[in-house]
Write a protein that holds these residues in place. Structure first.
Motif, short mmCIF file in Angstrom:
data_model
loop_
_atom_site.label_atom_id
_atom_site.label_comp_id
_atom_site.label_asym_id
_atom_site.label_seq_id
_atom_site.Cartn_x
_atom_site.Cartn_y
_atom_site.Cartn_z
N PRO A 28 0.84 -1.20 0.00
CA PRO A 28 0.00 0.00 0.00
C PRO A 28 0.87 1.26 0.00
O PRO A 28 1.85 1.34 0.75
CB PRO A 28 -0.78 -0.11 1.33
CG PRO A 28 0.07 -0.96 2.21
CD PRO A 28 0.97 -1.81 1.34
N MET A 30 1.01 5.87 -1.04
CA MET A 30 0.30 7.08 -1.44
C MET A 30 0.88 7.59 -2.77
O MET A 30 0.65 8.75 -3.16
CB MET A 30 0.41 8.15 -0.36
CG MET A 30 -0.27 7.70 0.93
SD MET A 30 -0.88 9.04 1.95
CE MET A 30 0.64 9.88 2.36
N HIS A 34 9.12 6.00 -5.25
CA HIS A 34 10.57 6.20 -5.22
C HIS A 34 11.24 4.89 -4.80
O HIS A 34 10.57 3.87 -4.61
CB HIS A 34 10.93 7.36 -4.29
CG HIS A 34 10.33 7.24 -2.91
ND1 HIS A 34 10.69 6.25 -2.02
CD2 HIS A 34 9.38 7.98 -2.27
CE1 HIS A 34 10.02 6.40 -0.89
NE2 HIS A 34 9.20 7.44 -1.02
N HIS A 37 9.82 2.75 -1.95
CA HIS A 37 8.71 1.88 -2.36
C HIS A 37 9.26 0.69 -3.16
O HIS A 37 8.76 -0.44 -3.06
CB HIS A 37 7.72 2.64 -3.25
CG HIS A 37 7.09 3.83 -2.59
ND1 HIS A 37 7.32 5.12 -3.00
CD2 HIS A 37 6.23 3.92 -1.54
CE1 HIS A 37 6.62 5.97 -2.25
NE2 HIS A 37 5.96 5.27 -1.34
N LEU A 40 10.12 -2.46 -1.36
CA LEU A 40 8.93 -3.22 -0.94
C LEU A 40 8.35 -3.99 -2.12
O LEU A 40 8.00 -5.18 -2.01
CB LEU A 40 7.85 -2.28 -0.38
CG LEU A 40 8.22 -1.29 0.72
CD1 LEU A 40 7.00 -0.49 1.15
CD2 LEU A 40 8.80 -1.99 1.93
N GLY A 147 7.30 -0.23 5.24
CA GLY A 147 8.66 0.28 5.45
C GLY A 147 8.90 0.66 6.90
O GLY A 147 8.03 1.26 7.54
N ASP A 150 8.38 4.33 8.42
CA ASP A 150 7.23 4.72 9.24
C ASP A 150 7.07 3.69 10.35
O ASP A 150 6.13 2.89 10.35
CB ASP A 150 5.98 4.79 8.36
CG ASP A 150 6.13 5.81 7.27
OD1 ASP A 150 5.84 6.99 7.51
OD2 ASP A 150 6.58 5.44 6.16
N ILE A 176 15.27 2.87 3.12
CA ILE A 176 16.17 3.17 1.99
C ILE A 176 16.51 4.66 2.04
O ILE A 176 15.63 5.51 2.22
CB ILE A 176 15.49 2.83 0.63
CG1 ILE A 176 14.99 1.37 0.63
CG2 ILE A 176 16.42 3.12 -0.54
CD1 ILE A 176 16.06 0.32 0.79
N LEU A 184 14.54 8.32 1.94
CA LEU A 184 13.69 8.66 0.80
C LEU A 184 12.26 8.88 1.28
O LEU A 184 11.76 8.14 2.13
CB LEU A 184 13.72 7.54 -0.23
CG LEU A 184 15.03 7.39 -0.98
CD1 LEU A 184 14.97 6.21 -1.92
CD2 LEU A 184 15.35 8.64 -1.76
P1 AMP Z 1 3.92 6.22 1.52
O1 AMP Z 1 3.67 6.20 0.04
O2 AMP Z 1 4.84 7.32 1.96
O3 AMP Z 1 2.66 6.14 2.31
O4 AMP Z 1 4.72 4.89 1.84
C1 AMP Z 1 4.24 3.63 1.45
C2 AMP Z 1 5.11 2.57 2.09
O5 AMP Z 1 6.46 2.75 1.69
C3 AMP Z 1 5.09 2.66 3.64
O6 AMP Z 1 5.06 1.35 4.17
C4 AMP Z 1 6.40 3.34 3.93
O7 AMP Z 1 6.93 3.03 5.21
C5 AMP Z 1 7.29 2.80 2.83
N1 AMP Z 1 8.43 3.69 2.62
C6 AMP Z 1 8.38 5.02 2.35
N2 AMP Z 1 9.62 5.54 2.29
C7 AMP Z 1 10.47 4.51 2.53
C8 AMP Z 1 11.90 4.41 2.62
N3 AMP Z 1 12.70 5.46 2.44
N4 AMP Z 1 12.42 3.19 2.89
C9 AMP Z 1 11.62 2.11 3.07
N5 AMP Z 1 10.28 2.15 3.00
C10 AMP Z 1 9.70 3.33 2.74
#
Ligand code: AMP
Length: 281
Positions: A28, A30, A34, A37, A40, A147, A150, A176, A184
């Motif tokens: 999942p 937003m 980058h 993501h 994952l 990730g 968070d 990352i 990131l």
């Molecule tokens: P977001 O799009 O920011 O809601 O993030 C989506 C998923 O990507 C969440 O589980 C985040 O924790 C993970 N995520 C975002 N940035 C990073 C990062 N720099 N390293 C690892 N996971 C990340």
């Protein structure tokens, strides 16, 4: 790659895959994808027959004065990314279906949601837990990939999955970073050039904390002070919080021992950045 917008279509797809005995992995997000993501997505791709990525900027996890409207969105970029990584499905739920007029039900989490980011973002984790619960009900994944960036969010989702008896497993993957250490984040886009340089202070302060703990320091306030010194030497930086907590339950530590999570939120200019590091002693 298939693009799905409707809940019904998503559920039908997942049911069909499960009937065929295929495992569904889920990431999942937003959007504004980058390399954080990417890690994952790659793990999800490797470990499952079917890989679903959702992109939804979830309004209920933003406070009234936060950046929901201006949160970066780039569908074209995200679709190129998803195709390249051989994602099977991009799920773009609509706000109308996720929050139809008259919806009432929310997922609230206990005190863990009021710590750390929950202090300055009081509705945030209720919004996160609610949307993730809905997404799980749409995708029915065997495994969901999150990730460590968070860290509090990952713990809260684990708690929810346990409490509500979802059969989905949660895997949390490492942070990352850019070459200079900045974690990131889609929000890094907001940083002006000078702020981008100053933003490295988050990770530098976390590394300093880790070094001090490894050298024998056990007092959380000493660690916080050393971190403050590094951060506040940057004119655009303003600390929201710095805390040393138990990595398993986020309870603040009086003495640094065990599996420690050092976690912080810092405004660089108007951009609120979060980061963390774990240290085991
Ligand atoms: P977001 O799009 O920011 O809601 O993030 C989506 C998923 O990507 C969440 O589980 C985040 O924790 C993970 N995520 C975002 N940035 C990073 C990062 N720099 N390293 C690892 N996971 C990340």
């Amino acid at each position: 790659m298939k693009i799905i917008h409707s809940v019904n279509q998503m559920q039908r797809f997942s049911n069909e895959q499960k009937k065929k005995g295929k495992s569904i992995g889920f990431v999942p997000t937003m959007g504004y994808l980058h390399d954080g993501h990417l890690s994952l997505v790659r793990k999800c791709r490797k470990e499952n027959d079917v890989c679903v990525l959702s992109v939804f900027v979830n309004p209920t996890q933003f406070g009234p004065n936060e950046d929901f409207q201006k949160y970066p969105r780039d569908k074209k970029h995200d679709e190129v990314f998803a195709k390249r990584e051989k994602i099977d499905i991009i799920f773009y739920p609509t706000e109308k279906e996720m929050y139809p007029s008259g919806y009432l039900t929310c997922v609230t989490i206990g005190p863990i949601a009021n710590l750390l980011c929950g202090k300055s973002r009081p509705e945030h984790f209720q919004g996160v837990a609610t949307i993730v619960a809905k997404l799980i009900n749409c995708v029915s994944p065997k495994v969901m990939y999150l990730g460590q960036k968070d860290a509090q969010q990952a713990l809260i989702i684990k708690q929810m999955v346990r409490d509500l008896k979802y059969s989905t497993r949660i895997k949390t993957l490492p942070i990352i970073r850019e070459k200079d250490g900045l974690a990131l984040s889609s929000r890094n886009k907001y940083l002006k050039a000078d702020e981008r340089m100053q933003a490295t202070c988050l990770y530098r302060s976390l590394k300093e904390a880790r070094n001090l703990i490894r050298a024998g320091e056990r007092g959380p306030s000493k660690i916080a002070k050393a971190m403050q010194k590094i951060i506040l030497s940057n004119p655009s930086a303003k600390i929201d919080y710095i805390e040393c907590v138990n990595a398993n339950n986020l309870v603040p530590l009086k003495r640094l021992q065990g599996n420690i999570l050092i976690v912080l939120a810092v405004f660089v200019g108007k951009t609120r950045l979060i980061d963390n590091i774990t240290v085991n002693v």
